[in-house]
Design a protein around this motif. Structure first.
Motif, short mmCIF file in Angstrom:
data_model
loop_
_atom_site.label_atom_id
_atom_site.label_comp_id
_atom_site.label_asym_id
_atom_site.label_seq_id
_atom_site.Cartn_x
_atom_site.Cartn_y
_atom_site.Cartn_z
N GLU A 72 0.84 -1.19 0.00
CA GLU A 72 0.00 0.00 0.00
C GLU A 72 0.88 1.26 0.00
OE1 GLU A 72 -3.61 1.18 2.86
OE2 GLU A 72 -3.12 -0.94 2.77
N GLN A 73 0.49 2.23 -0.78
CA GLN A 73 1.27 3.47 -0.82
C GLN A 73 0.79 4.44 0.25
OE1 GLN A 73 4.00 3.77 -2.92
NE2 GLN A 73 3.47 1.62 -3.17
N ASP A 74 1.66 5.39 0.58
CA ASP A 74 1.33 6.34 1.65
C ASP A 74 0.47 7.49 1.15
OD1 ASP A 74 2.62 4.88 3.46
OD2 ASP A 74 4.41 6.11 3.54
N LYS A 75 -0.64 7.17 0.51
CA LYS A 75 -1.50 8.26 0.05
C LYS A 75 -2.37 8.75 1.22
CE LYS A 75 -4.67 4.82 -1.71
NZ LYS A 75 -4.90 3.96 -2.83
N VAL A 76 -2.87 9.93 1.09
CA VAL A 76 -3.64 10.53 2.18
C VAL A 76 -4.98 9.81 2.32
CG1 VAL A 76 -4.77 12.65 2.98
CG2 VAL A 76 -2.52 12.74 1.91
N VAL A 77 -5.36 9.54 3.56
CA VAL A 77 -6.62 8.84 3.82
C VAL A 77 -7.74 9.86 3.95
CG1 VAL A 77 -7.82 7.32 5.40
CG2 VAL A 77 -5.37 7.05 5.03
N GLY A 78 -8.85 9.59 3.28
CA GLY A 78 -9.98 10.52 3.35
C GLY A 78 -10.90 10.26 4.50
N LYS A 94 -2.50 0.99 8.58
CA LYS A 94 -3.71 1.84 8.53
C LYS A 94 -3.72 2.83 9.70
CE LYS A 94 -6.75 -1.02 5.75
NZ LYS A 94 -6.81 -0.07 4.61
N ILE A 95 -3.30 2.35 10.86
CA ILE A 95 -3.26 3.25 12.03
C ILE A 95 -2.26 4.38 11.74
CG2 ILE A 95 -2.49 3.39 14.45
CD1 ILE A 95 -3.71 0.57 14.83
N TYR A 96 -1.12 4.03 11.15
CA TYR A 96 -0.10 5.03 10.82
C TYR A 96 -0.68 6.13 9.92
CZ TYR A 96 3.33 7.11 7.73
OH TYR A 96 4.03 8.01 6.98
N LYS A 97 -1.36 5.69 8.85
CA LYS A 97 -1.81 6.66 7.85
C LYS A 97 -2.87 7.62 8.41
CE LYS A 97 -2.38 3.83 4.20
NZ LYS A 97 -2.60 3.50 2.79
N ILE A 98 -3.84 7.03 9.12
CA ILE A 98 -4.90 7.89 9.67
C ILE A 98 -4.30 8.79 10.75
CG2 ILE A 98 -7.15 7.92 10.82
CD1 ILE A 98 -7.62 5.10 9.62
N LYS A 140 -1.24 9.90 11.09
CA LYS A 140 -0.38 10.96 10.55
C LYS A 140 -1.22 12.10 9.97
CE LYS A 140 3.58 11.92 7.74
NZ LYS A 140 4.67 11.42 6.92
N GLU A 141 -2.28 11.70 9.26
CA GLU A 141 -3.10 12.72 8.62
C GLU A 141 -3.82 13.60 9.64
OE1 GLU A 141 -6.49 11.44 6.54
OE2 GLU A 141 -6.90 13.46 5.85
N LYS A 142 -4.27 12.96 10.73
CA LYS A 142 -5.10 13.72 11.68
C LYS A 142 -4.35 14.12 12.96
CE LYS A 142 -9.41 12.05 9.85
NZ LYS A 142 -10.78 11.66 10.11
N GLY A 143 -3.08 13.77 13.04
CA GLY A 143 -2.27 14.21 14.18
C GLY A 143 -2.61 13.53 15.49
N PHE A 144 -3.00 12.25 15.43
CA PHE A 144 -3.35 11.53 16.66
C PHE A 144 -2.10 11.13 17.44
CE2 PHE A 144 -7.18 9.90 14.08
CZ PHE A 144 -7.93 11.02 14.43
N VAL A 145 -2.25 11.00 18.75
CA VAL A 145 -1.14 10.57 19.62
C VAL A 145 -1.49 9.28 20.37
CG1 VAL A 145 0.28 11.21 21.62
CG2 VAL A 145 -0.20 12.91 19.85
N THR A 146 -2.72 9.18 20.86
CA THR A 146 -3.10 7.98 21.63
C THR A 146 -4.13 7.16 20.85
OG1 THR A 146 -4.96 9.07 22.72
CG2 THR A 146 -2.81 9.26 23.80
N PRO A 147 -4.36 5.90 21.26
CA PRO A 147 -5.40 5.10 20.60
C PRO A 147 -6.78 5.76 20.71
CG PRO A 147 -4.02 3.68 21.96
CD PRO A 147 -3.59 5.09 22.23
N MET A 207 1.14 3.49 19.51
CA MET A 207 1.88 4.74 19.37
C MET A 207 3.13 4.56 18.50
SD MET A 207 1.34 6.22 23.21
CE MET A 207 2.53 7.53 23.09
N ARG A 208 3.66 3.33 18.47
CA ARG A 208 4.81 3.07 17.58
C ARG A 208 4.39 3.09 16.12
NH1 ARG A 208 6.13 2.47 22.12
NH2 ARG A 208 8.28 2.40 22.88
N TYR A 209 3.15 2.70 15.84
CA TYR A 209 2.67 2.79 14.45
C TYR A 209 2.58 4.27 14.05
CZ TYR A 209 1.08 -1.94 15.70
OH TYR A 209 1.01 -3.22 16.16
N TYR A 210 2.07 5.10 14.96
CA TYR A 210 2.00 6.54 14.68
C TYR A 210 3.40 7.11 14.43
CZ TYR A 210 -2.78 7.02 16.79
OH TYR A 210 -4.11 6.95 17.08
#
Lengths: 82, 535
Positions: free
Chosen positions: A76-82, B102-106, B108-115, B266-269
Motif C-alpha cells: 500500500e502506498q502512503d496516500k492521504v486517507v480521506g 492503517k493506524i499510521y496513515k490515519i 499521521k493525517e489527523k495528528g493523533f497521539v493515543t489510541p 503509538m509506535r505505528y503513529y
C-alpha cells in the motif's frame, strides 16, 4: 497486481494464517498428540518430541504466508486517507 | 530462597550492569538534546522512525520479562506444549502491517497521539468512550510495568550477593528507566529499545544454545528431553491446563491483543512510512519466532531434564534448586548461572552475565514503553480533556513526566509490598500476570478491526462492547475471586469457563456480540427516526 486479485489473495492468505493457527497451536494438535494411556506411546520422532516438530512445521507455513504477503499484498502506498 | 552456586562471579555482573545502565542514561540524555519541547515530539519522536528503529522498538516492546523468564518458566512447568505458544509471534508480526499501516496513515493525517484519539474521532468523541479506552490502556500498562520491575528484582537476587538484593534491583531498574523516559521521551525509549532489542535477541538465542550445549549438544539434549515424563511431551502438559483449545485462544488473541496495546499503537503513529512497518513486520515475524522456538523455549525443556519437577506432593513443584512453590520463572537464570561457567569457564561467566543483563533489557524495554504510553494516555485522554483543557504543550509534557514518576513509584511499591508481605501478594507468576494484561488489551480488537476495515459499528455498540469485554475479563480474573471469596458459585462458574478457553477469548465473545447487536439496534432505530422525520 490488479486490486481485485490482490484483495482475493489477501483473503486467501488470511484464511491460511487462521488455518495454520488452528492446526499448529490449536485443535489440530490432537492429530499428533501422543496417546499416553497406551502401553508404549510414540512421544518422539527421530529423537525430537512430536509436538515440537509439529510446531516447527506450522512455523514454516506461517513464515511462508507472511513472506508471500510481504511481496504481493503489503504494498500500500502512503496516500492521504480521506 | 537462598541458593548455593558453584561459581564466583566476582565483580563481573556489577561492571557489565554499570556499563549497560550508563549507556541507557547517555541515550536518554542524547534523546533530550535532540528533541523539541512539544508534545508530538515527546510522545512520537516527530513521527520519523526508520525501519531499523521501528522494528527493534516494536520487538523490544513485545518482548518483556514474560519472554525471557515467563515463557521458559511455563515450558519448564508444563512441558513442550507451551513451546507452541511461540506460534503466536508470526500472527503478531503480520498485525504490525495489517493494523499498523492503517493506524499510521490515519494517525499521521489527523495528528493523533493515543489510541483513544483515533477511536473517538471515528465513533464520535463522547467522554465515556475515551475514558473507557484510556482505562483499557491503563489496565494493560500497569500490570506490565509491575511485572517488569518484579523481573528486575528476581535478576538482582540471582546476580548479586547480599541482603535485600531483590528490593535494590527493583529500585535500580525502576529509577533508571524512569529517568531516561522522563528526560528523552519516545526518542530515548526507541533508541534504548534498539540496544535492548539487540541484547535480548542475543540473550534468547544464546540461552537456548547454552542449554543444548550443557546437555551435551543436540543429540544429548534431545536424548535427555525424550526421557522426560510422558505428560511433559504431550498435550495438555503436566498441569493439564494447556488443552489445544486453551492454547489456540491464548495464541490467537494474545498475539493480536499485544499489537493493539497503547505502546505498540503509538509506535505505528511514530513510524516514518508504511514501508517502515512492512519491513518491521517481516523482521518481527522471522527473527522473534526463531528466538522463541530455537532459543528460549529450549531452556525450559532442558531445564526439566537438568532439574526434574517435583510431583511428590500431588501438584507440580519446581526442583528445590530452582525455587519454592510457583517459582518456575527462575529456571533460565538457574540453568545459566549454574552451568554456563562449568561449560565455558571464564567465557561462560561473561556470557551468563550478559544474558542476565539481556533479561534486564527485556524488562526495561517493556517497562519504558508502557510507562511512556501510560503517560500519554493519562495526559492526553484525561488531563487535557477533563482536568485542564487548553493547557500549553510544555505544561502537558511536564504533567506526562510527573505521571511517569508517580506510576513508577506506585508499581515499585506494589512489587516490594508483595515481596515482603506474607499476607498481600498482588504479583503472581510473571506469565499469568502478563496473560491477564493481554486479555484486557485484546478488548480493543473488535472496535479496531471495525474502525479500520469493516466500518459498520456505532459509538454505542463500541462503548458497550468494550465495557462488556472488560467486565467479563475482570469477572474471570483472580482479582474478582479475591473480592467475592473463593467459595462462591459465580467463582466456580468462572473457573469452569476459564478451563475451556482463555479469559481474553470470553471477553472478546461478549465484546463482539454487544458491538454487533447494539450497532444493529441503534442503526435500525436511527433509520426509523429518519424515516419519520422525512415523512
Amino acid at each position: 497486481m490488479e486490486e481485485s486479485k490482490k484483495k482475493k489473495l489477501a483473503m486467501y492468505l488470511s484464511i491460511a494464517m487462521v488455518f495454520a493457527m488452528l492446526m499448529g497451536p490449536g485443535p489440530g494438535l490432537r492429530l499428533v498428540n501422543p496417546d499416553i494411556e497406551s502401553a508404549s506411546p510414540n512421544l518422539t520422532v527421530g529423537g525430537l518430541p512430536i509436538i515440537y516438530l509439529w510446531g516447527l512445521f506450522w512455523f514454516a507455513v506461517q513464515v511462508i504466508i507472511v513472506v508471500v504477503a510481504y511481496y504481493t499484498v503489503w504494498n500500500e502506498q502512503d496516500k492521504v486517507v480521506g | 530462597m537462598e541458593q548455593q552456586f558453584t561459581y564466583d562471579y566476582g565483580n563481573l555482573p556489577y561492571i557489565l550492569l554499570f556499563g549497560y545502565l550508563l549507556m541507557l542514561l547517555g541515550l536518554g540524555f542524547y534523546g533530550y538534546r535532540k528533541g523539541k519541547s512539544n508534545e508530538e515530539d515527546y510522545y512520537l519522536a516527530g513521527r520519523n522512525q526508520g525501519w531499523l528503529v521501528s522494528a527493534l522498538t516494536i520487538m523490544a516492546t513485545f518482548f518483556s520479562s514474560f519472554a525471557l523468564l515467563g515463557a521458559p518458566g511455563m515450558v519448564y512447568r508444563d512441558g513442550v506444549v507451551f513451546a507452541l505458544f511461540a506460534l503466536n509471534v508470526p500472527l503478531a508480526g503480520a498485525m504490525v502491517y495489517v493494523l499498523g499501516s492503517k493506524i499510521y496513515k490515519i494517525g499521521k493525517e489527523k495528528g493523533f497521539v493515543t489510541p483513544a484519539d483515533m477511536i473517538c474521532d471515528h465513533y464520535g468523541g463522547k467522554a465515556g468512550l475515551r475514558l473507557l479506552v484510556a482505562l483499557t490502556g491503563f489496565l494493560y500498562a500497569v500490570p506490565y510495568v509491575v511485572m517488569q520491575i518484579q523481573a528486575g528484582g528476581i535478576l538482582a537476587e540471582q546476580l548479586f550477593v547480599g541482603d535485600n538484593t531483590f528490593v535494590v534491583g527493583a529500585i535500580i531498574l525502576s529509577f533508571i528507566t524512569m529517568i531516561y523516559i522522563m528526560i528523552g521521551g519516545m526518542r530515548s525509549v526507541a533508541w534504548t529499545d534498539v540496544i535492548q532489542g539487540i541484547l535480548l535477541v542475543f540473550g534468547m538465542l544464546v540461552a537456548g544454545f547454552a542449554t543444548v550445549a550443557v546437555l551435551g549438544g543436540v543429540g544429548g539434549f534431545f536424548e535427555a528431553v525424550a526421557s522426560l515424563p510422558e505428560t511433559s511431551l504431550s498435550v495438555p502438559g503436566t498441569t493439564g491446563h494447556w488443552t489445544p483449545e486453551m492454547l489456540f485462544t491464548v495464541c490467537f488473541f494474545a498475539s493480536m491483543g499485544s499489537m493493539v496495546q497503547p505502546a505498540q499503537w503509538m509506535r505505528y503513529y511514530a513510524a516514518r512510512s508504511t514501508q517502515t512497518l512492512r519491513q518491521s513486520a517481516l523482521i518481527f515475524t522471522i527473527v522473534l519466532t526463531i528466538c522463541f522456538l530455537f532459543g528460549i523455549m529450549l531452556v525450559g525443556l532442558g531445564g526439566q531434564a537438568l532439574y526434574p519437577l517435583d510431583f511428590s506432593q500431588g501438584g507440580v513443584l519446581p526442583h528445590a534448586a530452582v525455587g519454592g512453590a510457583g517459582q518456575f520463572d527462575q529456571i533460565l537464570v538457574v540453568v545459566l548461572r549454574n552451568h554456563l561457567p562449568e561449560l565455558l569457564g571464564s567465557v561462560g561467566l561473561v556470557l551468563a552475565s550478559l544474558i542476565m543483563i539481556s533479561i534486564m533489557a527485556a524488562a526495561m524495554s517493556t517497562a519504558d514503553s508502557n510507562l511512556h504510553a501510560l503517560s500519554a494516555i493519562l495526559t492526553r485522554d484525561i488531563y487535557d480533556r477533563f482536568i485542564k483543557p487548553g493547557a500549553s504543550q510544555q505544561t502537558r509534557t511536564w504533567v506526562g513526566r510527573s505521571i511517569i514518576c508517580f506510576a513508577t513509584i506506585l508499581s515499585l511499591l506494589v512489587v516490594i509490598v508483595s515481596r515482603t508481605s506474607n499476607e498481600v501478594n498482588l504479583v503472581g507468576m510473571i506469565a499469568q500476570l502478563g496473560l491477564m494484561a493481554i486479555a484486557f488489551s485484546s478488548q480493543l480488537l473488535p472496535m479496531t478491526f471495525d474502525m479500520l476495515y469493516i466500518k459498520k459499528g456505532t459509538r454505542e455498540g463500541a462503548f458497550w462492547g468494550l465495557l462488556g469485554g472488560l467486565a467479563t475479563v475482570f469477572m474471570l480474573s483472580p482479582m474478582f475471586q479475591i473480592i467475592t471469596g473463593s467459595g462462591s458459585g459465580i467463582n466456580e462458574f468462572a473457573s469452569t469457563l476459564k478451563s475451556i478457553f482463555d479469559v481474553g477469548a470470553w471477553g472478546l465473545g461478549v465484546n463482539c456480540l454487544l458491538l454487533v447487536v447494539i450497532s444493529l439496534v441503534v442503526k435500525r432505530r436511527r433509520g426509523e427516526e429518519e424515516a419519520v422525520t422525512a415523512s
